[in-house]
Design a protein around this motif. Structure first.
Motif, PDB file in Angstrom:
ATOM      1  N   ASP A 411       0.895  -1.293   0.185  1.00  0.00           N
ATOM      2  CA  ASP A 411      -0.094  -0.178   0.010  1.00  0.00           C
ATOM      3  C   ASP A 411       0.668   1.153  -0.090  1.00  0.00           C
ATOM      4  N   ILE A 412       2.052   1.028   0.504  1.00  0.00           N
ATOM      5  CA  ILE A 412       2.895   2.292   0.630  1.00  0.00           C
ATOM      6  C   ILE A 412       3.833   2.538  -0.451  1.00  0.00           C
ATOM      7  N   LEU A 413       4.169   1.298  -1.077  1.00  0.00           N
ATOM      8  CA  LEU A 413       5.182   1.026  -2.218  1.00  0.00           C
ATOM      9  C   LEU A 413       4.902   2.498  -3.393  1.00  0.00           C
ATOM     10  N   PRO A 414       3.603   2.632  -3.918  1.00  0.00           N
ATOM     11  CA  PRO A 414       3.211   3.740  -4.799  1.00  0.00           C
ATOM     12  C   PRO A 414       3.684   5.046  -4.362  1.00  0.00           C
ATOM     13  N   LYS A 415       3.773   5.176  -2.968  1.00  0.00           N
ATOM     14  CA  LYS A 415       3.689   6.608  -2.576  1.00  0.00           C
ATOM     15  C   LYS A 415       5.285   7.000  -2.321  1.00  0.00           C
ATOM     16  N   ILE A 416       5.999   6.064  -2.414  1.00  0.00           N
ATOM     17  CA  ILE A 416       7.386   6.394  -1.975  1.00  0.00           C
ATOM     18  C   ILE A 416       8.071   7.482  -2.429  1.00  0.00           C
ATOM     19  N   LEU A 417       7.638   7.935  -3.842  1.00  0.00           N
ATOM     20  CA  LEU A 417       8.461   9.098  -4.528  1.00  0.00           C
ATOM     21  C   LEU A 417       7.554  10.243  -4.386  1.00  0.00           C
ATOM     22  N   GLU A 418       6.558  10.267  -3.669  1.00  0.00           N
ATOM     23  CA  GLU A 418       5.409  11.637  -3.333  1.00  0.00           C
ATOM     24  C   GLU A 418       6.549  12.478  -2.380  1.00  0.00           C
ATOM     25  N   PRO A 419       6.581  13.800  -3.007  1.00  0.00           N
ATOM     26  CA  PRO A 419       7.272  14.748  -1.963  1.00  0.00           C
ATOM     27  C   PRO A 419       6.919  14.558  -0.721  1.00  0.00           C
ATOM     28  N   TYR A 420       7.946  14.573   0.283  1.00  0.00           N
ATOM     29  CA  TYR A 420       7.663  14.692   1.843  1.00  0.00           C
ATOM     30  C   TYR A 420       7.170  13.383   2.355  1.00  0.00           C
ATOM     31  N   PHE A 421       6.875  12.519   1.428  1.00  0.00           N
ATOM     32  CA  PHE A 421       6.546  11.075   1.903  1.00  0.00           C
ATOM     33  C   PHE A 421       7.665  10.373   2.639  1.00  0.00           C
ATOM     34  N   THR A 422       7.314  10.198   4.128  1.00  0.00           N
ATOM     35  CA  THR A 422       8.629   9.205   4.759  1.00  0.00           C
ATOM     36  C   THR A 422       7.770   8.035   5.485  1.00  0.00           C
TER      37      THR A 422
END
Length: 472
Positions: A411-422
């Motif tokens: 669920d987290i994998l697609p969001k890894i490159l989103e700005p400020y996502f940690t």
């Protein structure tokens, strides 16, 4: 004459750029001629053997006049004159004839004749004149003492002098004081070597304007003049400098990003110690561990500055061995990897040189490795492995970095490159995060960057992990 000398003379005869004929005066037939003669007059070998000098001339000469001219050559021993010749199909040629008497024996008197096609020389001269006067580069001819003979409009505009001013000053006066003597020293070298190419110097105009120029000097065929070409590279130098400052600005921004999280971590540790100490809650046994963490982070920050000093003006024009660079990065991180009990396995199937900014590329790779280290710590993985390998995929070298830290939640994998996502381990770390690694690899270097969960096999065990792939 030995065979070697005969071969040399035959080669010189046949490879001459001018038409060469040998005429037997008794028979009035050409007994020798080179390929250039056949090309000039458009005859075959068989045809040329049958013609006479009268068949080549466009001048109206009686046989008596022809014999008289040849007799003069014999008495003088040589002759040189301009005339008009014709080709087999009647095309007129302006030629320069150079004749010399050759006497092999009493009964055989020959004329060695060189025919120079003036029409071709005139065409070359016209082409030179066109280039000379239409070029946007400054072009001039100077004598061997450095005095101007002529120059084009571009040269005059570049110097900001009028024609009368420029023709009365030596070329040395157009260069910075420290370059004048160097230019004077170059003239004898031009005479000796025939040319000097792309010598960088500072050109000074009439109104004291300085510009960075490259000069090229060639000795002219008459051996009395030097062709001088000046290219103004001031604008290109400014553009190059602007690129370097832009690169430096980007580098400083990246360093700023890298410093924020470590400084924040130091601040949290120090504030925590201070607050707990004030409340009489601080466990002194933790002091050594807290101080070690601060020292570790400050060493990391110091290393960034050291790299900055070395690589501040690194650019993408330099190439590096990918495998050698990876080994250097692993050497830099050796203590950190050993401290966290991480086993590094390298499998280099291919090695190519890649064009990169070494400092920023290294930081991107270190950040990827740091993400794995922090994942190992967060998930308390026992048998810690990072596999680094290179492969040839569709004629491109691909670098793969994979760990056995359990991977990332789907669920987290697609969001890894989103700005400020940690994730938790990224917020505690000291790297740029995969987002900035992606920017360095893709946006700056224009290489391919991908990531996914994976399975890694080691010692007959299969582990779930995370893989980052970079394709060059």
């Amino acid at each position: 004459m030995n065979i070697q000398q005969q071969t040399l003379l035959s080669t010189l005869f046949n490879e001459s750029l001018d038409a060469i004929l040998v005429l037997d005066l008794k028979t009035q037939k050409f007994i020798l001629f080179n390929q250039k003669a056949l090309e000039l007059y458009n005859y075959t070998k068989e045809e040329f053997k049958e013609i006479t000098p009268k068949d080549l001339t466009l001048e109206f000469l009686t046989p008596e006049e022809m014999k008289k001219r040849q007799k003069n050559i014999l008495e003088k021993g040589w002759d040189r004159f301009k005339t008009k010749h014709k080709t087999k199909d009647g095309k007129a040629l302006d030629v320069l004839i150079k004749s010399k008497r050759i006497e092999l024996n009493v009964e055989s008197i020959l004329l060695y004749i060189t025919v120079i096609n003036l029409g071709k020389e005139q065409k070359i001269e016209q082409e030179f004149e066109t280039i000379f006067y239409s070029s946007k580069d400054g072009i001039a001819t100077i004598d061997l003492d450095g005095k101007f003979i002529r120059f084009n409009d571009s040269f005059k505009q570049l110097s900001e002098y009028s024609y009368n001013e420029l023709i009365n000053i030596p070329v040395f006066d157009l260069f910075h004081q420290e370059n004048k003597e160097k230019i004077k020293e170059l003239l004898p070298q031009v005479i000796k070597k025939k040319y000097i190419e792309n010598f960088e110097t500072t050109f000074i105009t009439k109104y004291e304007k300085s510009m960075i120029t490259y000069i090229t000097m060639n000795l002219m065929p008459n051996q009395k003049e030097i062709l001088l070409i000046i290219k103004d590279f001031t604008l290109l130098k400014l553009i190059d400098l602007e690129k370097k400052f832009k690169s430096l600005n980007e580098l400083i921004q990246n360093i700023s990003h890298q410093w924020k999280q470590p400084l924040s971590t130091i601040s949290i540790i120090a504030s925590g110690i201070k607050l707990q100490n004030e409340l009489k809650l601080y466990d002194v046994s933790n002091l050594d561990n807290d101080m070690s963490k601060i020292v570790e982070i400050t060493n990391y920050l110091s290393n960034i500055i050291n790299n900055f000093d070395d690589m501040a003006f690194e650019n993408l024009e330099k190439s590096y061995s990918l495998c050698q660079l990876m080994n250097e990065i692993l050497h830099d991180m050796k203590n950190l990897l050993n401290k966290n009990h991480i086993k590094i396995i390298t499998d280099y199937k291919i090695d190519n040189k890649v064009y990169i900014d070494k400092f920023r590329f290294s930081e991107a790779i270190k950040n990827i490795l740091n993400n794995s280290i922090e994942a190992f710590i967060e998930k308390n993985i026992d048998n810690r492995i990072i596999l680094i390998k290179t492969e040839n995929i569709d004629n491109h070298i691909t670098l793969k970095i994979q760990d056995n830290a359990g991977g990332v939640d789907e669920d987290i994998l697609p969001k890894i490159l989103e700005p400020y996502f940690t994730t938790k381990h990224q917020s505690q770390g000291t790297g740029l995060g995969l987002t900035n690694s992606y920017k360095i690899i893709v946006e700056m270097h224009k290489y391919l960057f991908s990531f996914d969960n994976c399975h890694i096999k080691f010692d007959n065990e299969e582990y779930k992990g995370f893989i980052v792939s970079i394709t060059f």
